[in-house]
Design an enzyme around this catalytic site. Structure first.
Site, PDB file in Angstrom:
ATOM      1  N   GLU A 189     -11.424  45.871 -12.981  1.00 15.96           N
ATOM      2  CA  GLU A 189     -11.521  46.429 -11.617  1.00 15.96           C
ATOM      3  C   GLU A 189     -12.559  47.546 -11.478  1.00 15.96           C
ATOM      4  O   GLU A 189     -12.218  48.726 -11.368  1.00 15.96           O
ATOM      5  CB  GLU A 189     -10.150  46.931 -11.158  1.00 15.96           C
ATOM      6  N   GLU A 381      -5.767  38.458 -11.845  1.00 16.88           N
ATOM      7  CA  GLU A 381      -4.468  39.113 -11.651  1.00 16.88           C
ATOM      8  C   GLU A 381      -3.913  38.756 -10.289  1.00 16.88           C
ATOM      9  O   GLU A 381      -4.660  38.770  -9.298  1.00 16.88           O
ATOM     10  CB  GLU A 381      -4.592  40.644 -11.708  1.00 16.88           C
TER      11      GLU A 381
END
Ligand code: BG6
Length: 480
Positions: A189, A381
């Protein structure tokens, strides 16, 4: 009933810092993730304040007599349990498993000349165990796990010297596992560098009055490291595939007022595209540079850096997707979300932490990303946290989790049928692990219950939930 296309790998995902524990064994150094405390008086709906790292919280974290508990130092003992845990993944018929390597096991301080062999040994065994069970390893090189020493001595990612340290660390892994690992995610991320500056960039929230501007400089160094790793990787193995990884914060306009649409477009440029554009088109878009200037950060990019970014883009579009938000002309009604607070959507339900559940948003997003970049997607995810009590250590009937995962998988297949290329889906997470945002154990994402409380107490026993057997069936039959 939908059949998930067989070209989409199905698996699960965790990170080292939320699962492994044994934070100071075999020469391991302290990572910044392990300095995030659990705060029992935390207001669940205001975790963004808790997430901020200040000078005072650092002092507290380094104090051996601190009154706080630091759950990421202990994880769920995956470090010792990994064989038993991987066996559960194999029995679930997972095609792949994503985890990160703890940078501090390999380079405890980050600036050592030689890597720590004892640390590498653990990952040799872990990767071999996955391969033994025919599970494809997907390796995140770092999941918010920078050595604290690099923050203390060099100030984190705002210092360009980190590029050198990080590339050296990554090169150690790429060379060692070149015949075993194909899929690499250089950073988890990357937009966290702007939205959660401690985790994403090793910056203290109170270190500068223009922390956002500083985080843009840090992110630039992260982009350079990412490109340099891909460049090195190409010389090591032509088999490697490198993925970007962005927390996709999808927003919708609240109404059809052109001003709301414009505001939403700008929001999406800032939250999603500014990152993927650099990682997949190989250059900063002008809108991002203008925006950064408005934050007081006039990025100076050398000709050499421009070439590095241009010539070394990622092979696939990796991302996390949990929830969506709404943009309105006045942002009054907010709810929590991944990394940031977002506008409430009256059409969506939310979990106890305020994250709004939006499976259709995943299809919308997949189409948008594929239209824009024309590269394969990997959903790295996706999952949902719930509070679950299990005093008798029985199988939990988590139909709510099955519903969440099923509805998202259906939308992935629909996006695939729309024409989107998708190579994989790794749900978060196979086991209950320590929450990234709140460091609590009570926010359970797992298909497998782990008997441990917010203070690390419990037998650590693993007990598959109903969703485990459901996902096993999906992996076997590919039917949802
Ligand atoms: C992602 C992170 O942002 O969200 C994971 O990559 C994290 O590390 C996941 O666990 C869920 O967030 P949280 O805060 O609920 O654990």
């Amino acid at each position: 009933m939908k059949k998930i296309d067989k070209t989409i790998m199905l698996g699960t995902s965790i990170s080292a810092n939320q699962a492994e524990g044994y934070w100071n064994i075999n020469g391991k150094g302290l990572s910044i993730a392990e300095m995030r405390r659990y705060n029992p008086s935390l207001n669940q709906k205001d975790i963004n304040t808790e997430r901020k790292m200040t000078e005072e919280k650092i002092k507290e974290a380094l104090d051996p007599n601190s009154k706080f508990y630091y759950p990421k130092k202990n994880g769920i003992d995956f470090f010792k349990h990994y064989k038993e845990d991987i066996k559960l993944l194999a029995e679930m018929n997972n095609d792949c498993f994503r985890t990160s390597i703890a940078w501090t096991r390999i380079f405890p301080n980050g600036d050592e000349v030689e890597p720590n062999e004892e640390g590498l040994k653990f990952y040799d065994d872990l990767i071999d165990e996955l391969l033994k069970h025919n599970i494809e390893p997907i390796i995140t090189i770092s999941h918010y796990e920078m050595p604290y020493y690099l923050v203390e001595k060099f100030g984190g990612w705002k210092n360009k010297v980190l590029v050198e340290f990080y590339v050296k660390y990554a090169k150690t892994l790429l060379e060692r596992y070149k015949n075993k690992v194909k899929y690499w995610i250089p950073f988890n991320e990357m937009n966290a560098a702007n939205y959660s500056v401690w985790a994403g960039a090793g910056l203290r929230d109170d270190e500068h009055e223009n922390i956002l501007g500083l985080s843009v400089q840090a992110l630039h160094n992260i982009f350079l490291a990412n490109a340099a790793i891909i460049k090195e990787g190409k010389t090591i193995s032509s088999n490697f595939k490198f993925g970007s990884m962005i927390a996709t914060l999808l927003s919708y306009p609240e109404d059809a007022n052109p001003l709301t649409i414009l505001k939403t477009d700008k929001d999406q440029q800032m939250k999603i595209y500014a990152y993927f554009d650099v990682l997949h088109r190989g250059e900063y878009p002008q809108y991002a540079l203008n925006l950064y200037k408005s934050f007081g950060m006039d990025l100076k990019i050398t000709a050499e850096e421009k070439t590095l970014l241009k010539e070394n883009t990622c092979d696939f579009i990796g991302f996390s997707y949990y929830m969506s938000g709404v943009i309105s002309l006045n942002d009054e009604i907010l709810t929590e979300g991944n990394l940031v607070k977002v506008g409430k959507n009256k059409h969506l339900k939310e979990n106890e932490w305020g994250w709004q559940i939006d499976p259709v948003g995943l299809r919308i997003l997949m189409n948008r990303l594929y239209d824009r970049y024309q590269k394969p997607l990997f959903i790295l995810e996706n999952g949902i946290g719930f509070k679950e009590k299990n005093p008798n250590l029985e199988m939990i009937n988590d139909d709510y989790r099955i519903e969440y995962l099923k509805s998202h998988l259906e939308q992935i297949q629909k996006a695939f049928e729309d024409g989107v290329e998708c190579i994989g889906y790794t749900m978060w997470s196979p086991f209950d692990i320590v929450s990234h945002g709140t460091s609590e154990m009570s926010k359970r994402y797992g298909l497998i219950y782990v008997d441990q409380d917010d203070f690390g107490q419990g037998t650590k026993k693993r007990i598959p939930k109903k969703s485990y057997y459901w996902f096993k069936k999906v992996c076997e039959t590919r039917e949802v």
